[in-house]
Design an enzyme around this catalytic site. Structure first.
Site, short mmCIF file in Angstrom:
data_model
loop_
_atom_site.label_atom_id
_atom_site.label_comp_id
_atom_site.label_asym_id
_atom_site.label_seq_id
_atom_site.Cartn_x
_atom_site.Cartn_y
_atom_site.Cartn_z
N PRO A 235 0.86 -1.20 0.00
CA PRO A 235 0.00 0.00 0.00
C PRO A 235 0.89 1.24 0.00
CG PRO A 235 -0.20 -1.24 2.08
CD PRO A 235 0.89 -1.90 1.30
N ASP A 411 5.87 2.13 2.29
CA ASP A 411 4.92 1.04 2.52
C ASP A 411 4.12 1.40 3.78
OD1 ASP A 411 3.65 -1.31 3.27
OD2 ASP A 411 5.34 -2.61 2.69
N HIS A 412 2.85 1.72 3.57
CA HIS A 412 2.06 2.22 4.70
C HIS A 412 1.69 1.11 5.69
CE1 HIS A 412 0.05 5.18 6.91
NE2 HIS A 412 -0.72 5.73 5.98
N ARG A 413 2.06 -0.14 5.36
CA ARG A 413 1.83 -1.20 6.35
C ARG A 413 2.76 -1.02 7.54
NH1 ARG A 413 2.54 -6.39 2.62
NH2 ARG A 413 4.32 -5.09 2.06
#
Ligand code: CAO
Length: 439
Positions: A235, A411-413
């Site tokens: 994401p 990476d928004h995780r």
């Protein structure tokens, strides 16, 4: 072994009919009264059943043929238990009068010839709605026996299928289309839920003009699959900023003579890599990878920076090791060395492994900005565009400053917006005043 030729029976008035369906495949066994072929006149369809049990040797007609009474339809090997003497192949047909359900307007149906002679041993029944033993609503659908069999095997209710045959008759292609439609709509539902990927249509580009079809290089194929995987799995969020590199550039230019002495060309990229390395040390959250178990992350205590290099064979990303421990001259030497090796195709696999973060610099090419794709399992990548002189407000007046556009995809995780903002702010600070790199 007795061989029988099955012929077109009395058609009850019609002169010719079309063969619209061959019900069996060559070599199939058939029971007495099972349909061999389906014939169709202008107004009705007719099954021609086998007079007795046996095996189909071959058809003597093909779908689409037009036949008349007495034409040979099929060659059957009659089971030994049956007596060929009993076979009467040219019996008249019983026309079954039924209420018209769909196809023809009433005026047309009324012009049908009157029912023909009726015998007590009908070979086939002509109906204007096909009736092959199915009961209920589905029995009134206009379809042949093999289509009904196919529908039953696939669990399709014929009522739901729109026929594309003559006068709305359901053919096998309609069942195919119905099943595909159902599968696609299931896929669409998955798409709506975000768990499926639409397929790419295949296009014949030659219809629009001359084309060449060129094989992808290995690097291009690998890049395509890595990009696709990362694009789908990560994401992405991209954070933008500009660094004022006016002072950095004048300092870099002042190093030109020293660079010639050292035999090293120092470009903005060396400073950017150093800035990233120091910012990574200050923001360890960016120097992580998500573990494949989805339960852990890996915190790295080493600092290797990948650098995208554009080569004629495709994109490669050699890794500058321990950039946080290296001086800018050393990094500049690594940049030049790896860029040359990449373009000569001399990078080894180990040269491209172990990166913690990547840099993609399009500074020499141009553009105001772009959103790079994270090079997983890394969690961040910095895209650098071409520096430009811009008017910058200094509190009293606009001043011409050399501004470097930066875009950080993450990476928004694993990385939150705040983490990314702090990391980017550090990079901007280091590039805007490189004295901070020494602190
Ligand atoms: N803005 C303006 N000028 C820039 C710049 C920037 N952001 N970055 C570099 N330059 C200038 C330098 O000042 C230098 O010019 P001078 O010699 O006059 O000072 C020149 O461009 C150097 O260019 P270079 O390409 O020889 O060397 P580099 O160290 O800047 O870059 C490398 C090395 C390997 C990063 C680069 O050559 C390259 O391949 N970039 C493409 C990366 C890429 O394809 N990214 C996309 C990946 S995703 O598709």
């Amino acid at each position: 072994m007795a061989i029988e030729i099955i012929k077109v029976p009395d058609l009850g008035g019609a002169e010719t009919v079309d063969v619209i369906e061959l019900s069996l495949a060559q070599g199939d066994n058939i029971a007495a009264e099972d349909s061999l072929v389906v014939l169709e006149s202008d107004k009705a369809t007719m099954d021609v059943p086998s007079p007795r049990a046996g095996q189909l040797i071959k058809y003597l007609v093909a779908e689409g043929d037009t036949v008349k009474v007495g034409d040979s339809i099929a060659e059957l090997e009659i089971s030994s238990s049956e007596s060929p003497a009993e076979v009467q192949l040219e019996q008249p047909v019983m026309i079954e009068e039924v209420e018209p359900k769909i196809e023809a307007p009433v005026s047309e149906l009324k012009s049908e010839p009157a029912p023909g002679p009726v015998t007590t041993e009908p070979v086939a029944a002509i109906t204007n709605v096909e009736s092959s033993g199915d009961s209920g609503a589905e029995g009134e659908v206009y379809a042949g026996p093999s289509v009904r069999l196919m529908a039953r095997e696939l669990g399709v209710t014929l009522d739901s299928v729109v026929g594309s045959g003559p006068r709305g008759r359901i053919i096998k292609d309609d069942i195919d289309a119905y099943v595909k439609g159902k599968l696609n709509s299931a896929a669409s539902n998955e798409l709506a839920k975000g768990s499926a990927i639409p397929s790419t249509p295949s296009i014949d580009f030659s219809q629009f003009g001359p084309i060449d079809t060129v094989k992808l290089t290995k690097i291009q194929k690998l890049t395509a699959s890595n990009m696709h995987r990362n694009w789908l799995n990560v994401p992405h969020v991209t954070h933008f900023d500009d660094a004022d590199i006016t002072n950095l550039e004048s300092f870099r230019k002042s190093l030109k003579v020293e660079g010639e002495v050292r035999g090293v060309r120092i470009t903005p990229v060396a400073f950017i890599i150093k800035a990233i390395a120091v910012a990574l040390d200050a923001n360890p959250v960016i120097n992580r990878s998500l573990a494949s178990d989805g339960e852990h992350y890996i915190q790295k205590s080493y600092c290797n920076i990948g650098m995208a290099v554009d080569t004629p064979r495709g994109l490669v990303v050699p890794v500058i090791r321990n950039a946080n421990e290296k001086g800018i001259w050393e990094i500049a030497a690594d940049v030049a060395n790896f860029a040359a090796k990449a373009r000569d195709g001399k990078l080894k696999p180990i040269d491209m492994q172990g990166g913690c973060f990547s840099l993609s610099s399009l500074g020499t090419i141009g553009g105001n900005g772009f959103t790079p794709i994270v090079n997983a399992p890394e969690v961040g990548i910095l895209g650098v565009s071409k520096s430009q002189m811009k008017p910058v407000w200094n509190g009293d007046a606009f001043e011409p400053r050399l501004m470097l556009p930066l875009a950080l995809s993450y990476d928004h995780r694993l990385v939150n917006g705040g983490d990314a903002g702090r990391f980017m702010t550090d990079i901007v600070k280091f590039l805007s005043d490189i004295r901070h790199l020494a602190l």
